[in-house]
Design an enzyme around this catalytic site. Structure first.
Site, PDB file in Angstrom:
ATOM      1  N   LYS A  78       0.801  -1.227   0.000  1.00 18.59           N
ATOM      2  CA  LYS A  78       0.000   0.000   0.000  1.00 18.59           C
ATOM      3  C   LYS A  78       0.836   1.281   0.000  1.00 18.59           C
ATOM      4  CE  LYS A  78      -4.327  -1.627   2.047  1.00 18.59           C
ATOM      5  NZ  LYS A  78      -5.336  -1.370   3.095  1.00 18.59           N
ATOM      6  N   ASP A 114     -10.131   3.144   1.910  1.00 18.71           N
ATOM      7  CA  ASP A 114     -10.354   2.610   3.262  1.00 18.71           C
ATOM      8  C   ASP A 114     -10.936   3.695   4.166  1.00 18.71           C
ATOM      9  OD1 ASP A 114      -9.447   0.038   2.736  1.00 18.71           O
ATOM     10  OD2 ASP A 114      -7.381   0.493   3.313  1.00 18.71           O
TER      11      ASP A 114
END
Length: 294
Positions: A78, A114
């Protein structure tokens, strides 16, 4: 699930979307994104592509493929993926992680959906949380996204709980998305639970196949009373931490299923501009989990 080098040997002749990371065999992203493509009548396929760190060199070829239409990124890439992008959304930069990549006419753009997943899960309880601190259990990328989401709830301070708060302090900013960050150890957890209105678990403790664990010690269970308690884990649907919160009389007990579906919906919207069948996706995931089987 397919290894990235095998995928690139025989890439699809149709548009493709994917999630990369390691491990990804248990990912439910292909299940719900393929459902969303079919729901919208869009061509393409979504695949889970296993990409350990040793195979990361293949990612550039994946991103440059003519049929590539969108990517989700999970552990451990990420942060690393940001270096491969032309543009990164300001919020993703602040969080320090990208979980969604969108190919555009001007290059590759990165986002962190997210944060949206946490926001949509917590939003119904925003008034209860407004003006009070929150406790965030864990100090990884999911914890940063959770902190960033708290701005929408008007939470002024997040107590981020780590087993090594001094060691990680060099990598954590004092604020994320306007929310003040205070790193604490688990020995300080009791005091900060008492003054907080919400507790969010971003650790893997309680995740399948080890569902009997919780980041909150048993002797602190009563401190969850009256709190908004959220677990980012969605497998199992009800974690040990969630059971603790329910037994303690929490104000609200929230699982990770809503978050997972919402972050997927946000990514799908970035890629296609289309809506996402959220209820159907949540039902499909629930039915696919071991805990949901008779």
């Amino acid at each position: 699930m397919i290894a990235i080098h095998d995928f690139l040997k025989r890439p699809p002749v149709q548009p493709f979307y994917a999630v990369i990371g390691h491990p990804v065999a248990q990912s439910k992203s292909p299940l719900i994104h393929n459902m969303a493509l079919k729901h919208n009548g869009l061509p393409g396929i979504y695949t889970a592509i296993d990409t350990p760190g040793t195979a990361y060199a293949f990612v550039g070829k994946l991103l440059g493929h003519k049929m590539f239409r969108g990517l989700n990124v999970t552990i451990p890439h990420k942060s690393r993926i940001m270096d491969a992008l032309d543009v990164v959304d300001a919020l993703a930069i602040e969080v320090g992680a990208v979980n969604t990549v969108n190919p555009t006419r001007t290059g590759l753009a990165g986002y962190n959906t997210d944060v949206a997943g946490f926001e949509e899960t917590l939003r119904p309880h925003a008034l209860w949380m407004t003006g009070s601190p929150a406790v965030v259990l864990g100090s990884g990328g999911a914890a940063r996204a959770a902190v960033a989401s708290l701005k929408e709830m008007r939470v002024p301070v997040a107590f981020v709980v780590s087993r090594k708060p001094r060691e990680i302090s060099v990598n954590w900013p004092s604020r994320i998305n306007g929310v003040e960050v205070r790193l604490i150890g688990y020995e300080q957890l009791r005091a900060h639970l008492r003054e907080s209105a919400a507790v969010i678990n971003t650790t893997p403790l309680g995740m399948f196949p080890n569902p009997g664990k919780s980041p909150v010690p048993f002797d602190l269970t009563d401190e969850l009373k009256g709190k908004v308690c959220m677990d980012a884990i969605y497998n199992p649907l009800e974690t040990h931490f969630m059971k603790q919160a329910r037994n303690a009389g929490a104000h609200a007990v929230l699982g990770g299923l809503t978050m997972f579906v919402e972050q997927a919906a946000a990514a799908f919207r970035i890629w296609t501009g289309r809506g996402f069948p959220k209820e159907e996706a949540a039902e499909a995931i629930s039915k696919s989990l071991p805990a949901a089987k008779p």
